[in-house]
Design an enzyme around this catalytic site. Structure first.
Site, PDB file in Angstrom:
ATOM      1  N   SER A  40     -34.986  11.270 -29.070  1.00 36.20           N
ATOM      2  CA  SER A  40     -36.237  10.706 -29.567  1.00 36.20           C
ATOM      3  C   SER A  40     -36.443  10.892 -31.061  1.00 36.20           C
ATOM      4  CB  SER A  40     -37.430  11.316 -28.809  1.00 36.20           C
ATOM      5  OG  SER A  40     -37.448  12.721 -28.935  1.00 36.20           O
ATOM      6  N   ASP A 376     -46.387  14.970 -33.985  1.00 34.93           N
ATOM      7  CA  ASP A 376     -46.942  15.373 -32.694  1.00 34.93           C
ATOM      8  C   ASP A 376     -46.366  16.729 -32.317  1.00 34.93           C
ATOM      9  OD1 ASP A 376     -44.365  14.858 -31.817  1.00 34.93           O
ATOM     10  OD2 ASP A 376     -44.885  13.103 -30.617  1.00 34.93           O
ATOM     11  N   HIS A 379     -42.140  16.027 -32.910  1.00 31.05           N
ATOM     12  CA  HIS A 379     -41.440  15.168 -33.866  1.00 31.05           C
ATOM     13  C   HIS A 379     -42.036  15.242 -35.263  1.00 31.05           C
ATOM     14  CE1 HIS A 379     -41.113  13.367 -29.783  1.00 31.05           C
ATOM     15  NE2 HIS A 379     -39.830  13.313 -30.122  1.00 31.05           N
TER      16      HIS A 379
END
Length: 412
Positions: A40, A376, A379
């Protein structure tokens, strides 16, 4: 008749100017193509249409990426977006494989998938995704579609292959003992060795398909991300810590779905409550058990890069190791100079350190994203990504990018 001739001449002139502009743009592009594999941290939309909680195709994700496709796990651009720009690729950026057109294949593709790991079962707690082995299979399929010229070893050998894996193998596997059995089967040394053995096989598969220039990113100190800080602070009953570290991919606790959007709630992942803790670089606390395991993995990854560069197993290849831990520490040490004032909490999210639940759909994020290291619970922000990309591309220290940086790798 004269008018027709003038129109024809004008058209020829326009086409000639366009051709010259295209040639100039191509001349500025340092490599013919770029292919990206990872999780991600660099996924740009491959999970958008999967039955998965590891998706970021809703606001406020991408709030500063107007006009672009959704799916990035940050507010704007990722590290690989910026590296592609530094290599001379211009918008549209390297597209997600899931949304690519046939004309994109030879220029570059992003195969990364949120929740993905080196091990095939990693991230299954979050639903469907593409592990590294499947990403490599996707590249193999793309090579078959390219045709002999675009997929020739001579051409692919000049392209950059960026690979960043491993974070989820810890957050979404080894340190989730209630869901996975790996911690019962391996001690940290054995687990790192197992990961690196499989990693080596997949890199060898890319080499067999024509890859020669590899940029391999290490795993950051994920024991210091807002998600882990929130868990530590909850267990201690204290407030938010003040320290942080470089980013990691999405970990998990309890996952829920709200209106079809995946959300992650801290609590199920990470180390147990009696895990060792250490002071972070700015006075807070981190999960030292996780960071120690990551350190073992990163040492093994660097050793693997050195072996590959000796040319015995993967002849003709050049590997660059990107030290993500060092990059994160450098960012924290120079936070004030870069304009960062918030180092321990996400720009959006819920709970302590904004680290217990990831960004809610349509949640209002922090006003000034440039002051936050983390977007967040897991990340980095675009602002932090910009620092990491610049170090990987330009650093002259072998401690940051070993043995050379990405700019030098492109020039080989």
């Amino acid at each position: 008749m004269q008018s027709t001739a003038r129109s024809s001449s004008a058209l020829v002139l326009v086409l000639a100017v366009a051709a010259m502009a295209a040639a100039a743009a191509a001349a500025q592009q340092l490599v013919p193509c770029m292919y990206i594999f990872g999780d991600s941290l660099v996924d740009n939309g491959n999970n958008n249409n999967l039955l998965s909680l590891a998706r970021a195709n809703y606001r406020p994700y991408g709030v500063d990426f107007s006009g672009g496709p959704p799916g990035r796990f940050t507010n704007g651009l990722t590290v690989v977006d910026m590296l592609a720009d530094m290599l001379g690729f211009r918008p549209p950026l390297i597209p997600a494989y899931a949304a690519a057109q046939p004309s994109d294949l030879a220029r570059g593709l992003n195969f990364a998938s949120g929740a993905a790991g080196i091990r095939s079962e990693t991230g299954n707690n979050l639903g469907r995704h593409y592990p590294l082995s499947e990403q490599v299979e996707h590249f193999k399929a793309a090579v078959r579609q390219m045709g002999p010229n675009a997929s020739s070893p001579e051409r692919l050998g000049r392209c950059i292959f960026y690979v960043g894996m491993g974070s989820n193998d810890y957050l979404n596997n080894y340190f989730m003992p209630n869901y996975y059995t790996t911690a019962q089967s391996y001690d940290p040394d054995a687990y790192a060795a197992d990961l690196l053995q499989e990693y080596s096989r997949q890199l060898a598969a890319l080499h067999a398909l024509g890859a020669r220039k590899f940029a391999v990113a290490g795993v950051g100190e994920i024991g210091c991300i807002p998600y882990e800080l929130a868990r530590i602070n909850t267990q201690q009953g204290g407030g938010g810590g003040s320290g942080t570290a470089p980013p990691a991919t999405a970990g998990t606790g309890v996952s829920i779905s709200l209106g079809g959007v995946g959300l992650t709630i801290g609590g199920g992942g990470g180390a147990p409550a009696n895990a060792s803790m250490s002071s972070s670089r700015t006075g807070g606390v981190c999960n030292d058990e996780i960071n120690s395991a990551i350190a073992i993995y990163n040492r093994g990854l660097l050793a693997m890069v050195k072996r590959f560069n000796r040319g015995q197993k993967l002849p003709g290849s050049t590997f660059v190791f990107l030290d993500t831990v060092r990059a994160g520490r450098a960012l924290v040490a120079g936070a004030a100079a870069h304009g960062f004032t918030v180092l321990d909490r996400g720009c959006c999210g819920v709970g302590r350190n904004n680290g217990q639940i990831t960004c809610l759909p349509m949640q209002q994020p922090c006003d000034d994203r440039s002051k936050y290291v983390f977007w967040d619970a897991f990340h980095p922000t675009e602002a932090a990504n910009r620092i990491y990309a610049a170090m990987a591309f330009n650093s002259t220290s072998a401690a940051d990018a070993y043995p050379i940086n990405i700019r030098q790798l492109a020039a080989i």
